[in-house]
Design an enzyme around this catalytic site. Structure first.
Site, PDB file in Angstrom:
ATOM      1  N   HIS A   1     -11.991   4.157   8.862  1.00 29.21           N
ATOM      2  CA  HIS A   1     -12.802   4.107   9.184  1.00 29.21           C
ATOM      3  C   HIS A   1     -14.242   4.124   8.247  1.00 29.21           C
ATOM      4  O   HIS A   1     -15.529   4.141   9.261  1.00 29.21           O
ATOM      5  CB  HIS A   1     -12.537   5.197  10.575  1.00 29.21           C
ATOM      6  CG  HIS A   1     -11.850   5.431  11.266  1.00 29.21           C
ATOM      7  ND1 HIS A   1     -10.720   5.992  11.800  1.00 29.21           N
ATOM      8  CD2 HIS A   1     -10.985   4.182  11.052  1.00 29.21           C
ATOM      9  CE1 HIS A   1     -10.731   5.598  12.834  1.00 29.21           C
ATOM     10  NE2 HIS A   1     -10.054   4.471  12.282  1.00 29.21           N
TER      11      HIS A   1
ATOM     12  N   HIS B   1     -12.769   0.320  19.613  1.00 33.98           N
ATOM     13  CA  HIS B   1     -11.759   1.044  18.193  1.00 33.98           C
ATOM     14  C   HIS B   1     -11.369   0.139  17.288  1.00 33.98           C
ATOM     15  O   HIS B   1     -11.086   0.151  16.024  1.00 33.98           O
ATOM     16  CB  HIS B   1     -11.096   2.256  18.332  1.00 33.98           C
ATOM     17  CG  HIS B   1     -10.801   3.365  17.138  1.00 33.98           C
ATOM     18  ND1 HIS B   1     -11.714   4.138  16.756  1.00 33.98           N
ATOM     19  CD2 HIS B   1      -9.477   2.737  16.854  1.00 33.98           C
ATOM     20  CE1 HIS B   1     -10.645   4.477  15.545  1.00 33.98           C
ATOM     21  NE2 HIS B   1      -9.646   3.745  15.005  1.00 33.98           N
TER      22      HIS B   1
ATOM     23  N   ASP C   1     -11.900  -1.131  13.890  1.00 36.81           N
ATOM     24  CA  ASP C   1     -10.102  -1.133  12.497  1.00 36.81           C
ATOM     25  C   ASP C   1     -10.975  -2.538  11.797  1.00 36.81           C
ATOM     26  O   ASP C   1     -11.006  -2.305  10.826  1.00 36.81           O
ATOM     27  CB  ASP C   1      -9.292  -0.939  13.576  1.00 36.81           C
ATOM     28  CG  ASP C   1      -8.780   0.192  13.782  1.00 36.81           C
ATOM     29  OD1 ASP C   1      -9.512   1.479  13.013  1.00 36.81           O
ATOM     30  OD2 ASP C   1      -7.934   0.572  14.183  1.00 36.81           O
TER      31      ASP C   1
ATOM     32  N   HIS D   1      -4.188  -3.881  11.916  1.00 32.24           N
ATOM     33  CA  HIS D   1      -4.230  -3.312  10.389  1.00 32.24           C
ATOM     34  C   HIS D   1      -3.541  -4.676   9.710  1.00 32.24           C
ATOM     35  O   HIS D   1      -4.162  -5.621   8.662  1.00 32.24           O
ATOM     36  CB  HIS D   1      -4.382  -2.096   9.761  1.00 32.24           C
ATOM     37  CG  HIS D   1      -4.949  -0.873   9.971  1.00 32.24           C
ATOM     38  ND1 HIS D   1      -6.069  -1.079  10.355  1.00 32.24           N
ATOM     39  CD2 HIS D   1      -4.767   0.304  11.203  1.00 32.24           C
ATOM     40  CE1 HIS D   1      -6.818  -0.287  10.793  1.00 32.24           C
ATOM     41  NE2 HIS D   1      -5.534   0.747  11.354  1.00 32.24           N
TER      42      HIS D   1
HETATM   43 ZN   LIG Z   1      -8.561   2.919  13.601  1.00 30.80          ZN
END
Ligand SMILES: [Zn+2]
Length: 312
Positions: A87, A245, A249, A272
């Site tokens: 973040h 969000h 990311d 991720h």
């Molecule tokens: Zn995140």
């Protein structure tokens, strides 16, 4: 294209040091971080510090990423690594910051409110300063795609820095959501930066039982109950906060390219790990990109995006 100030063609750093503190989401411990200005060509560097002593230092580039299971971690040993950088990196990348030393008193970034907004505020408070060395960009020359089961992601050539992120959850509350747009500091700030991390109550309970996510709470996560309602009293910050969000990311994960890219990044049901693997796939094919010093003319920012910048 985005990265406003960066498009003037010169590298940037911050004007003065600024400190933030909060809770580490995995350890539950109090952590403090200080952003310091850094010289041109030094990149984004994280230092883990105990008192006055530096115990490790990592450049925020993909070769330094150890683990991406729950968050993005720099380093390969828990004793020296620095966790949950995504973040912070998203804020840095979206604002067009090239050089920064981040001193960390602790093993992870503070989670703050679960979004990038507090980091954006801190950076804007101190201000962004242009340096006298030209910035380099990674221009995508041809498509690079990876797949994993039903998930996929790809880079394609594009005159700008664009993200197209789609998620598809087996939850009626989230379902299928997509966010598409060119990343500029103002687009990131208004459309993405406030989107919080989220999780299902059952997963949160499982994590707590395993001694993880100890700092996670309704103050830094959107939590979804088994009946598919949002537990947080204040509700959602955006109707489709979840995909926003996930896009935030992705911006933070791709920041580990070490330079702004000129291209479009698309992902479907990613995370991720997939973002990290896509970046690895891109970097391992030298015919898929080139390093350029000048962004194309038409990607120059509108003057209003330059106002906040002080001259070197
Ligand atoms: Zn995140």
């Amino acid at each position: 294209m985005g990265l406003g100030i960066g498009l003037l063609g010169f590298q940037t750093t911050i004007a003065h040091s600024v400190t933030l503190s909060g809770t580490g989401v995995h350890s539950g411990a109090e952590v403090a971080i200080t952003f310091h200005p850094a010289e041109a060509d030094s990149g984004i560097v994280f230092q883990r510090v105990v008192g006055e002593q530096t115990i490790s230092e990592f450049k925020a580039v993909s070769s330094q990423v150890g683990n991406t299971d729950l968050c993005t971690i720099l380093g390969f040993s828990p004793a020296t690594s620095i966790a949950t950088i995504e973040h912070v990196m998203a804020a840095i990348y979206a604002l067009g910051l090239d050089n920064l030393l981040i001193e960390v008193q602790g093993a992870e970034m503070p989670i703050m409110d679960g979004s990038s907004a507090p980091f954006i505020e801190a950076i804007e408070q101190t201000g962004i300063k242009a340096l006298s060395v030209k910035r380099r960009y990674i221009r995508i020359l041809k498509p690079v795609r990876i797949e994993s089961g039903a998930s996929w992601s790809e880079f394609t050539p594009y005159d700008g820095m664009r993200f197209e992120v789609e998620i598809d959850f087996d939850s009626p509350l989230i379902g299928r959501q997509a966010w598409k747009g060119d990343i500029t500091p103002s687009v990131f700030k208004t459309e993405l930066s406030r989107a919080r991390t989220f999780g299902f109550m059952r997963d949160v309970e499982r994590m707590w039982a395993a001694g993880r996510g100890l700092g996670s709470s309704l103050e830094n996560s959107v939590v979804i109950a088994d009946d598919n309602t949002v537990i947080n009293m204040e509700g959602l910050r955006y109707k489709d906060e979840f995909v926003r969000h996930k896009t935030l990311d992705a911006v933070g994960d791709l920041a580990l390219a070490g330079a702004p890219f000129i291209g479009c990044y698309r992902s479907y049901r990613g995370g991720h790990k997939m973002n990290a693997n896509a970046l690895k796939a891109l970097m391992s094919d030298p015919t898929a990109y080139e390093i350029v010093e000048n962004a194309p003319q038409r990607q120059r920012p509108a003057p209003r995006e330059v106002i906040a910048v002080s001259a070197p």
